[in-house]
Design an enzyme around this catalytic site. Structure first.
Site, PDB file in Angstrom:
ATOM      1  N   SER A 111     -36.367  58.487  -6.101  1.00  0.00           N
ATOM      2  CA  SER A 111     -35.686  57.554  -7.001  1.00  0.00           C
ATOM      3  C   SER A 111     -36.694  56.622  -7.660  1.00  0.00           C
ATOM      4  CB  SER A 111     -34.667  56.725  -6.225  1.00  0.00           C
ATOM      5  OG  SER A 111     -35.347  55.783  -5.419  1.00  0.00           O
ATOM      6  N   LYS A 112     -36.186  55.921  -8.658  1.00  0.00           N
ATOM      7  CA  LYS A 112     -37.000  54.954  -9.381  1.00  0.00           C
ATOM      8  C   LYS A 112     -37.599  53.932  -8.422  1.00  0.00           C
ATOM      9  CE  LYS A 112     -35.985  51.058 -12.389  1.00  0.00           C
ATOM     10  NZ  LYS A 112     -37.227  50.412 -12.013  1.00  0.00           N
ATOM     11  N   ARG A 113     -36.819  53.553  -7.402  1.00  0.00           N
ATOM     12  CA  ARG A 113     -37.296  52.554  -6.455  1.00  0.00           C
ATOM     13  C   ARG A 113     -38.540  53.030  -5.684  1.00  0.00           C
ATOM     14  NH1 ARG A 113     -32.653  51.276  -3.148  1.00  0.00           N
ATOM     15  NH2 ARG A 113     -31.519  52.069  -4.948  1.00  0.00           N
TER      16      ARG A 113
END
Ligand code: GLU
Length: 361
Positions: A266-268
């Site tokens: 994910s982006k995180r």
């Protein structure tokens, strides 16, 4: 013959920046199409107007251009004979197919309000289950199967909002051959009566992608594995519309995983570990937050594409460096791994170094 031509589409929804997993889906579709002298199409699936994000469509087009994954037809790439390629512009087309399914007894009108649905959901939850609109429950709901015809006519004549749902037969088996996963069998008892047409007249993904794949003469549909649970409903829709022989071969791609292999990339993870998960920089139109992209981090598009191709696929040899023409030549669904592919940021850097070194001074 024209009708035998291999045709693949990339069909993203413009809900934000294109994740590198999405770029990989586009890449595999492009490679297979080019290998077979076929067409690669960009279709924008924007039927969910609540999730529409301004700028996302242009981002998709820019990302494909930067990667050199160039569609023959589609939004931003010129009209082929199947235009328009934006589903919101095709809205009037879908309803007739939903109605055809009602006519043949494979779909029905449902008038349940959001509040009705919430009550059913709560009831099911209180007994530790989750509510499923299906053969078990549909006769307790407000629809054209549970209500007398006169009442249904009244509701329709009074413009009561409705959705159209697929009528899934219980206790059946649905099977198909997936290009990645092989023979897959589902029991229809786990398939819900999916909404095909929403109360705003827009089709859902389930109906829209089938109508479009059929009309656009798509031969192979490559998509993320999150769609596998919906595949039995899709097979049924093809069957009920009488299009079974025109059904594309499905390929469900495994997920891209976090570097430690636990969960979806994910982006995180990118922010936390300092690597991009998007091809290009993206500025959120509301928060102005910037997500970094490979391009702006100094990656060459050839390196990015080469790295992505090998995330979940190999050529059956130990070769790691491939130009686009070499990838086109070597690609096959047979060598896509069934398990998720762990993303390794160090390996991404390694690919870029190889390409940067090979540049002229
Ligand atoms: N719009 C769908 C998505 O973005 C496309 C899935 C497909 O390729 O059929 O997930």
């Amino acid at each position: 013959m024209e009708s035998n031509k291999v045709r693949l589409r990339f069909a993203p929804s413009p809900t934000g920046p294109l994740h590198m997993g999405g770029v990989r889906t586009a890449l595999y579709s492009y490679l297979f199409a080019k290998q077979h002298g076929g067409d690669f199409i960009l279709r924008i699936e924007d039927t969910d107007q609540n999730r529409f994000v301004p700028g996302a469509e242009q981002y998709i087009i820019d990302a494909l251009n930067w990667c050199g994954i160039i569609p023959n037809e589609g939004v931003g790439f010129g009209d082929g004979k199947h235009a328009p390629y934006r589903q919101s512009e095709r809205k009037p087309l879908y309803k007739q197919y939903a109605e055809q399914l009602i006519g043949s007894g494979h779909a029905y009108y449902a008038f349940d309000t959001a509040a009705d649905m919430e009550i059913k959901r709560k009831q099911a939850e209180s007994t530790g289950k989750s509510f499923m609109y299906d053969a078990q429950t549909r006769m307790q709901m407000q629809n054209s199967l549970s209500q007398p015809a006169s009442e249904v006519n009244n509701l329709l004549n009074n413009n009561t909002p409705y959705v159209i749902r697929l009528k899934v037969m219980p206790d059946n088996e649905v099977a198909f051959d997936d290009l990645v996963r092989g023979h897959v069998v589902f029991n229809t008892n786990i398939v819900d009566d999916k909404v095909l047409l929403k109360s705003d007249g827009m089709p859902t993904y389930h109906l829209a992608h089938i109508v479009d794949d059929y009309l656009m003469q798509i031969t192979h549909a490559v998509r993320g594995e999150e769609w596998l649970p919906s595949a039995p409903a899709h097979i049924l829709i093809y069957k009920y519309l009488g299009w079974e022989s025109k059904m594309p071969h499905y390929a469900h791609l495994p997920l891209l995983l976090k570097p430690d292999g636990h969960g979806k990339l994910s982006k995180r993870d990118g922010d936390r570990l300092g690597f991009p998960v998007f091809p290009l920089n993206w500025t959120d139109p509301i928060t102005a937050e910037i997500s970094s992209g490979y391009r702006e981090r100094g990656y060459l598009p050839q390196a990015f594409v080469n790295m992505l191709a090998l995330l979940g696929w190999n050529s059956g040899t130990t070769q790691e460096l491939f130009t686009m023409p070499q990838l086109i030549n070597a690609f096959s669904f047979k060598h896509i791994h069934k398990a998720g592919a762990k993303f390794d940021p160090e390996k991404a850097k390694w690919f870029n170094e190889q390409y940067v070194r090979a540049l002229p001074d």
